[in-house]
Structure formats: structure tokens, C-alpha cells
Design a protein around this motif. Structure first.
Motif, mmCIF file in Angstrom:
data_model
loop_
_atom_site.group_PDB
_atom_site.id
_atom_site.type_symbol
_atom_site.label_atom_id
_atom_site.label_comp_id
_atom_site.label_asym_id
_atom_site.label_seq_id
_atom_site.Cartn_x
_atom_site.Cartn_y
_atom_site.Cartn_z
ATOM 1 N N GLY A 74 0.884 -1.189 -0.086
ATOM 2 C CA GLY A 74 -0.214 0.022 0.060
ATOM 3 C C GLY A 74 0.933 1.223 -0.119
ATOM 4 N N ALA A 75 1.969 1.147 0.743
ATOM 5 C CA ALA A 75 2.542 2.285 0.731
ATOM 6 C C ALA A 75 3.500 2.479 -0.489
ATOM 7 C CB ALA A 75 3.797 2.279 1.776
ATOM 8 N N ILE A 102 -8.601 -6.778 -2.680
ATOM 9 C CA ILE A 102 -9.695 -5.760 -1.889
ATOM 10 C C ILE A 102 -8.946 -4.760 -1.116
ATOM 11 C CG2 ILE A 102 -11.432 -5.799 -0.027
ATOM 12 C CD1 ILE A 102 -12.015 -8.734 -0.698
ATOM 13 N N ALA A 103 -7.753 -4.807 -0.739
ATOM 14 C CA ALA A 103 -7.097 -3.824 -0.101
ATOM 15 C C ALA A 103 -6.978 -2.396 -0.963
ATOM 16 C CB ALA A 103 -5.817 -4.104 0.547
ATOM 17 N N PHE A 104 -6.463 -2.642 -2.143
ATOM 18 C CA PHE A 104 -6.352 -1.777 -3.320
ATOM 19 C C PHE A 104 -7.653 -1.313 -3.719
ATOM 20 C CE2 PHE A 104 -2.204 -3.933 -3.049
ATOM 21 C CZ PHE A 104 -1.470 -2.823 -2.906
ATOM 22 N N TYR A 105 -8.294 -2.201 -4.017
ATOM 23 C CA TYR A 105 -9.961 -1.719 -4.480
ATOM 24 C C TYR A 105 -10.441 -0.659 -3.289
ATOM 25 C CZ TYR A 105 -15.023 -2.302 -4.690
ATOM 26 O OH TYR A 105 -16.528 -2.153 -4.458
ATOM 27 N N LEU A 151 -11.694 4.058 -3.127
ATOM 28 C CA LEU A 151 -12.796 4.865 -2.860
ATOM 29 C C LEU A 151 -12.890 6.169 -2.690
ATOM 30 C CD1 LEU A 151 -15.788 4.679 -2.201
ATOM 31 C CD2 LEU A 151 -15.242 3.683 0.012
ATOM 32 N N PRO A 152 -11.826 6.783 -1.664
ATOM 33 C CA PRO A 152 -12.010 8.159 -1.478
ATOM 34 C C PRO A 152 -11.349 8.949 -2.825
ATOM 35 C CG PRO A 152 -9.981 6.954 -0.413
ATOM 36 C CD PRO A 152 -11.073 5.777 -1.046
ATOM 37 N N ARG A 201 -6.351 11.354 1.591
ATOM 38 C CA ARG A 201 -6.506 10.780 -0.007
ATOM 39 C C ARG A 201 -5.090 10.495 -0.265
ATOM 40 N NH1 ARG A 201 -10.184 14.352 -3.592
ATOM 41 N NH2 ARG A 201 -9.113 13.103 -5.116
ATOM 42 N N GLU A 202 -4.202 11.490 -0.242
ATOM 43 C CA GLU A 202 -2.865 11.103 -0.806
ATOM 44 C C GLU A 202 -2.063 9.957 -0.134
ATOM 45 O OE1 GLU A 202 -2.141 14.136 2.220
ATOM 46 O OE2 GLU A 202 -3.700 13.595 0.900
ATOM 47 N N ARG A 203 -2.631 9.436 0.973
ATOM 48 C CA ARG A 203 -1.969 8.202 1.481
ATOM 49 C C ARG A 203 -3.222 7.102 1.722
ATOM 50 N NH1 ARG A 203 2.701 8.434 3.812
ATOM 51 N NH2 ARG A 203 3.650 10.620 3.970
ATOM 52 N N SER A 204 -3.940 6.972 0.632
ATOM 53 C CA SER A 204 -5.081 6.269 0.985
ATOM 54 C C SER A 204 -4.603 4.748 0.804
ATOM 55 C CB SER A 204 -6.239 6.321 -0.281
ATOM 56 O OG SER A 204 -5.617 6.084 -1.700
ATOM 57 N N SER A 205 -3.644 4.385 -0.236
ATOM 58 C CA SER A 205 -3.226 2.948 0.173
ATOM 59 C C SER A 205 -2.496 2.533 1.278
ATOM 60 C CB SER A 205 -2.416 2.788 -1.391
ATOM 61 O OG SER A 205 -3.093 2.643 -2.514
ATOM 62 N N GLU A 206 -1.761 3.650 1.796
ATOM 63 C CA GLU A 206 -1.183 3.085 2.962
ATOM 64 C C GLU A 206 -1.938 2.942 4.099
ATOM 65 O OE1 GLU A 206 2.047 5.232 6.337
ATOM 66 O OE2 GLU A 206 1.953 6.040 4.080
ATOM 67 N N PHE A 207 -2.704 3.832 4.327
ATOM 68 C CA PHE A 207 -3.866 3.511 5.289
ATOM 69 C C PHE A 207 -4.785 2.589 5.185
ATOM 70 C CE2 PHE A 207 -2.318 7.623 6.646
ATOM 71 C CZ PHE A 207 -2.659 7.883 8.176
#
Length: 442
Positions: free
Chosen positions: A81-82, A134-137, A141-142, A367-373
Motif C-alpha cells: 500500500g505504501a 480488496i485492499a487496493f480496491y 474509494l476516497p 486521500r494522498e495516503r489512501s493505499s497506505e492507510f
């Protein structure tokens, strides 16, 4: 599209093409979650693949296989994610995980009598891949939904997932119960065909997202090499707790979700195996879980509407109260009628509780850290999935019975609800607007 149809879709949170394409991935992957995780595969494993094993050994192996798969998913999600927050890889990672999961699911058609090791191995790989996709899906969303749309869009995704997963499960159930009608020699071949169909379904209905949902822009332009992106990602992960301290309400939401989703995940993953060991016939087990899918469609939409009326947190509380009641009733379950009644109750709250948890978390992260979070969210989700089946396995080892384990999940719902009560949604959303600079100490 007519104006009336467009207005109706907008009320459901699906008013734009990219929102509908995003939600279709729920339709795609839910076939795996229904036919493989919840309904057909556990019964096939218990009756065919694990033939020759003692029932307790079969249940223990299945629980531990699930635990290991979810642990691997939990370890990998934050790093990937990061990386995806430094390079435009969200859709590429989603595609890779989807392809691996779908191919492993198709390969389940090769599982025969006594092949319990092959069954658990493929099940583990497919679970890891599904969790990763699913994590990347979720992380997309945001980027496609406005803050005021999050609850409805997330709930609509779950509703489409219930419908898509339910339709394929209905077809799979018809093959298994009436194989001769479809020119199939027996229920075993029909079940293997069902596994193969899930992989095809998963691949085909992933196409709308891959075509229509844009890859989110990456801070700094995303021009780092993969090596540089990985180094930056590792540096970001070292600052994980700093980030979470700056977004205290998102952290509390993660903690609450970790606890109450443990109970939800246990019920989803162990229900069919539990029912089979109580002597409930395969047709009733699959039929009841099919009922969950179709009850879940309207109630997922209802929970999206309810969140707009009473708030997402209050709607989640309501779902947890129902789940606690399900656990109590599950302990006393004896007949197929009881299993159907519990299926209806699960269908009313399963989609809503998870959809609103996803959207509530999305509203409190940058939003800019959505994959990490959402990598952290995936860790939380997977960790919950680890603890539940592990608790179930340990309860079986200690008591020799699956029945008592079902009561243990009530504690997760109660404690999770108490932690959720501490989440201040307005403060969490304000922290995002202020770049996490609100002075909020944990």
C-alpha cells in the motif's frame, strides 16, 4: 441513460460511470467470498477433500490454514500500500492479485477425495490474493467519491456484491443439487465446475474497474523507480504510528474494527463448517447462505440510507447488537430451520456493518495516503480474521466441540462497540482537512 434512471442511480450512490465500475468489483470478488469462503468449498472440504481425517482434525487444519493465509496478507498489505502511494500501482497490484486468486480458484477443480493438503494450499493462496486485491480496491474509494457520497457508494458496492455473489451461488447450487439437469454426471463434478466458474466470474467482472476507474494521481508525480518507491515506502512505514497519532480518530476506528470484525469474520468463515458438524445437510447449508446474499442486497442499501439518517457510527452499533444476538442463538442451533433463521439475521447486518466501517474509515484518512492507510485497514481486517478462526481452533482443541466456541465472539462485539463509542467522527474529518495537524494526543 434516461434522466429518471440517472436520478435513481445517483440516489443509490452510483450516479457516475466510475462509481458503477468501482462497485462492480464487489460483484466480481464476492463470488469467491460466497461460493469458496462461505458456502460450497467448506462443505466440499469437510465431506470430500478431508475424507479420512477425524472431524476435529479437519476443522483444526482448515482453521489454521485460514489463519496462516490471513497472517501473510496482513504482513504484506502495508508495504504494498505504501509503495502504491509513491507509484501509480494501485490498479496494477489489484490486477495482479485478482489474476492469482482467480487462477488458484479455477485450480480447485482439481481437488479430489482425500486431497486435503492441496485443498488447503489453494484455499490459502486464493485467500491471500483476494485480500490483497480488496485492499487496493478499497483504497480507490476516497479518490472517486466525494465525502458526502462515501457511505452510499460503499454500501452500494456491498449490495452489488451480495447480488453478484448470490446469483452465481444460485447457479452453482442448481448444478450441485440437480447435476443431471445440466448434463453433469454427479454432484462432485458439479462442485468442481462451480469452483472453476468462480475464477472466470472474478476475472470477467473485474474488467469495468480496470477500464473505467482512473489510476489516482500520486504526490510528486509518481516518477520514482520501483526501488526508490520501495525505500520511501519503508520509510513511511517507520512513521506509521506517527501518522496514526496525527489521525487519532482513524486509529480508534481501526482498533474498534479490529475487535468487532473478529466476530463478524469468524461467523462468515466458520458458519458452514459449524453447521456441517452439527449434521445439517449440505443443501440446507448452501441454501441458507444463498439466502444471506439476497437478504443482504436490500439491507446494504438500507444501511446506507440509515447512515444518512442516524449516522454511520449508530448504524454500526445497531448491527453489532444484532450480531451478539446471532451468537447466542447460534449456540442453541440444532436444525436446518434454525440455520435459515440465523441466515436471515446475518443478511440484515453483514453488508451494512462492513460497508459503513469502510466508508467511515475513508472519511478520516488523507486521500494522498489512501493505499497506505487502507493497507493498515487490511492488516486490521486480516488480524481480526486470524484471531477468530484461531479462537475457534483453540476452543475445539480444548473442549472437543465447536458449539461452545460460537459464544466467544460476543465479547468481540461488545468490546468493539465500546471502542467505537470513543470515535469522534467530526474531529477525525477535521484532522484530514487540517493535514493531521490537530493537536490530538492518544
Amino acid at each position: 441513460m434516461s434522466e429518471a434512471a440517472g436520478s435513481w442511480l445517483a440516489r443509490l450512490g452510483l450516479g457516475r460511470p466510475e462509481l458503477r465500475a468501482w462497485a462492480m468489483y464487489d460483484w466480481a470478488n464476492s463470488a469467491f467470498l460466497t461460493t469458496i469462503v462461505a458456502a460450497v468449498f467448506p462443505v466440499y472440504y469437510n465431506n470430500v477433500a478431508a475424507k479420512g481425517l477425524a472431524p476435529e482434525a479437519a476443522a483444526f487444519n482448515f482453521s489454521m490454514g485460514t489463519t496462516v493465509a490471513l497472517a501473510v496478507s496482513a504482513v504484506g498489505a502495508p508495504l504494498l500500500g505504501a509503495i502504491a502511494d509513491h507509484r501509480p500501482y494501485k490498479k496494477a497490484f489489484l490486477l495482479g492479485f485478482m489474476a492469482i486468486g482467480a487462477l488458484c480458484t479455477m485450480a480447485m477443480a482439481l481437488i479430489g477425495e482425500g486431497d486435503w493438503a492441496l485443498a488447503i494450499g489453494l484455499f490459502m493462496l486464493a485467500n491471500i490474493a483476494c485480500s490483497g486485491s480488496i485492499a487496493f480496491y478499497d483504497s480507490l474509494l476516497p479518490h472517486i467519491a466525494a465525502p458526502e457520497e462515501l457511505d452510499r457508494v460503499s454500501s452500494s458496492g456491498f449490495a452489488l456484491g451480495y447480488l453478484g455473489g448470490g446469483l452465481l451461488l444460485l447457479l452453482n447450487l442448481a448444478w450441485i443439487l440437480k447435476p443431471g439437469v445440466f448434463g453433469l454426471p454427479d454432484a462432485g463434478i458439479a462442485t468442481r465446475l462451480a469452483f472453476f466458474s468462480v475464477g472466470v466470474w472474478w476475472m470477467v467482472f473485474s474488467v469495468p474497474l480496470l477500464r473505467r476507474v482512473p489510476e489516482p494521481a500520486v504526490a510528486g508525480g509518481g516518477h520514482d523507480s520501483l526501488g526508490a518507491a520501495t525505500r520511501h515506502a519503508l520509510a513511511d512505514l517507520r512513521e506509521t504510528f506517527t501518522h496514526l497519532r496525527r489521525y487519532r480518530q482513524a486509529f480508534l476506528m481501526l482498533l474498534a474494527f479490529l475487535v468487532y470484525n473478529d466476530g463478524i469474520g469468524t461467523i462468515i468463515r466458520m458458519a458452514s463448517l459449524y453447521g456441517a458438524q452439527l449434521g445439517i445437510a449440505e443443501g440446507h447449508l448452501i441454501g441458507a447462505l444463498l439466502l444471506v446474499q439476497f437478504v443482504g442486497v436490500p439491507f446494504a442499501f438500507i444501511f446506507g440510507w440509515l447512515a444518512g439518517k442516524i449516522g454511520a457510527k449508530q448504524a454500526i452499533w445497531l448491527s453489532l447488537a444484532v450480531y451478539a444476538g446471532i451468537s447466542v442463538l447460534g449456540y442453541f442451533m440444532k436444525t436446518a430451520v434454525h440455520f435459515y433463521a440465523l441466515a436471515i439475521l446475518v443478511g440484515t447486518v453483514q453488508g451494512g456493518s462492513q460497508a459503513l466501517s469502510r466508508s467511515l474509515f475513508a472519511s478520516m484518512i488523507p486521500r494522498e495516503r489512501s493505499s497506505e492507510f487502507f493497507g493498515f485497514f487490511a492488516v486490521t481486517e486480516r488480524t481480526a480474521g486470524i484471531l477468530g478462526p484461531l479462537t475457534f481452533a483453540l476452543a475445539i482443541a480444548l473442549t472437543g466441540s465447536s458449539r461452545g466456541a460460537i459464544l466467544s465472539v460476543i465479547a468481540y462485539f461488545v468490546v468493539g462497540a465500546l471502542i467505537l463509542s470513543r470515535v469522534d467522527i467530526e474531529a477525525g474529518q477535521a484532522a484530514v482537512r487540517n493535514g493531521g495537524n490537530l493537536k490530538l494526543d492518544i
